[in-house]
Write an enzyme that holds these catalytic residues in place. Structure first.
Site, PDB file in Angstrom:
ATOM      1  N   SER A 200       4.560  -2.873  -5.344  1.00 36.15           N
ATOM      2  CA  SER A 200       6.008  -2.987  -5.459  1.00 36.15           C
ATOM      3  C   SER A 200       6.389  -4.276  -6.192  1.00 36.15           C
ATOM      4  CB  SER A 200       6.639  -2.878  -4.073  1.00 36.15           C
ATOM      5  OG  SER A 200       8.033  -2.658  -4.153  1.00 36.15           O
TER       6      SER A 200
ATOM      7  N   GLU B 269       9.452   8.692  -5.506  1.00 34.94           N
ATOM      8  CA  GLU B 269       9.974   7.332  -5.373  1.00 34.94           C
ATOM      9  C   GLU B 269      10.900   7.003  -6.529  1.00 34.94           C
ATOM     10  OE1 GLU B 269       7.391   3.949  -6.015  1.00 34.94           O
ATOM     11  OE2 GLU B 269       5.694   5.289  -6.326  1.00 34.94           O
TER      12      GLU B 269
ATOM     13  N   HIS C 106       6.623   5.766  -2.155  1.00 37.72           N
ATOM     14  CA  HIS C 106       6.399   4.397  -2.609  1.00 37.72           C
ATOM     15  C   HIS C 106       5.228   3.756  -1.877  1.00 37.72           C
ATOM     16  CE1 HIS C 106       7.708   0.619  -4.382  1.00 37.72           C
ATOM     17  NE2 HIS C 106       7.796   0.044  -3.190  1.00 37.72           N
TER      18      HIS C 106
END
Length: 303
Positions: free
Chosen positions: A144, A238, A268
């Protein structure tokens, strides 16, 4: 790989999703609860340390004699998370590459806005080199926002004339803080965890008035030329899917060797749920094979 596993994980994540209208401290607590729900494997040792003046969690796995090093950057949209919470995911890469893993506790916004995280990441990488570890024995990895920080760190290192690592591995990278990706809209309902509104609410914390399109804030807009081989993974469920796709396209256009690996029907950073989701473990295996080849034969394609 079962539909039941994916459905179960989707339900769990929707219960813990981060609404845009709650405070940061509550979001931090929710993330810690979500990531702490899975106990660390018994063969894992996590030790507090520091590298380049930056706090770290150094992760070792019983029975593995490390030949390489994974420098790991956790996620949390630059305002949440910590190095220890990502110890298991970092160790999963280390297991597959015969590496020790060092998870970096870079400073978080809004207490420490940009460029604090970028400065800490470069300091940690520089510190690793100063320990005498060869760049050819290092992989940068992250999930991320940590994936975005991986790319920013390599761009920053290149621009400072610092030797680059053998390869990099990013999971569901957050590389565009302008939120211009098409999947911000098209995957909004499919994403069980994140939303454009929740992301937007935290961007000013990190940018603190700086342009979110700056290359070290949103490395999708940076010059990627000269970077080492890049392994990018994302799930089809996502809102950040398009960040991964566009990053791969920009890297390829800059003559960077890049592997884009999209797994259907998963959310995600699905690799974090490898213990309950077969797709997570399988994706980590694929990445491990690629990274191991780059570590043994720097700059070469995996075979």
């Amino acid at each position: 790989m079962t539909t039941e596993q994916r459905s179960t994980l989707d339900a769990i994540l929707r219960q813990g999703a981060f609404p845009a209208d709650i405070g940061l401290e509550e979001q931090r607590a929710q993330l810690k609860a979500l990531l702490s729900a899975q106990p660390l494997p018994a063969d894992l040792t996590v030790t507090a340390g520091e590298i380049g003046g930056v706090p770290t969690a150094e992760v070792t796995v019983d029975g593995i004699e490390p030949r390489h090093t994974v420098l790991y950057f956790h996620g949390g949209v630059y305002v949440m998370g910590d190095a220890a919470l990502s110890a298991d995911l970092a160790s999963q890469i280390g297991r597959r590459t015969e590496a020790s893993a060092i998870s970096v506790d870079y400073r978080l916004a809004p207490e420490h806005p940009y460029p604090a995280a970028v400065d800490d990441a470069l300091a940690a990488y520089r510190g690793l080199l100063e320990r005498g570890i060869a760049p050819a024995d290092i992989v940068l990895a992250g999930e991320s926002a940590g994936g975005g920080l991986v790319i920013a760190t390599m761009v920053n290192a290149r621009d400072h004339g610092i030797p680059l690592p053998a390869a990099a591995y990013v999971m569901s990278p957050y590389v565009d803080l302008t939120l211009a990706g098409a999947t911000m809209k098209t995957k909004r309902d499919a994403d069980p965890l994140m939303s454009p509104d929740a992301l937007q609410a935290r961007i000013p914390d990190y940018t603190a008035g700086q342009d979110p399109a700056l290359g070290l804030i949103s490395p999708i807009f940076a010059d990627l030329s000269g970077l080492p081989p890049l392994v990018i993974q994302a799930g089809s469920h996502e809102v950040l899917l398009d960040d991964a796709v566009r990053l791969a396209r920009e890297a390829a256009a800059a003559d960077v060797e890049v592997t884009l690996d999209i797994t259907p029907g998963v959310p995600h950073v699905f690799q974090a749920y490898h213990a309950i989701l077969d797709e997570g473990a399988t994706a980590l295996d694929r990445a491990g094979r690629l990274l191991s080849a780059y570590l043994i034969y720097p700059g070469r394609s995996a075979t």
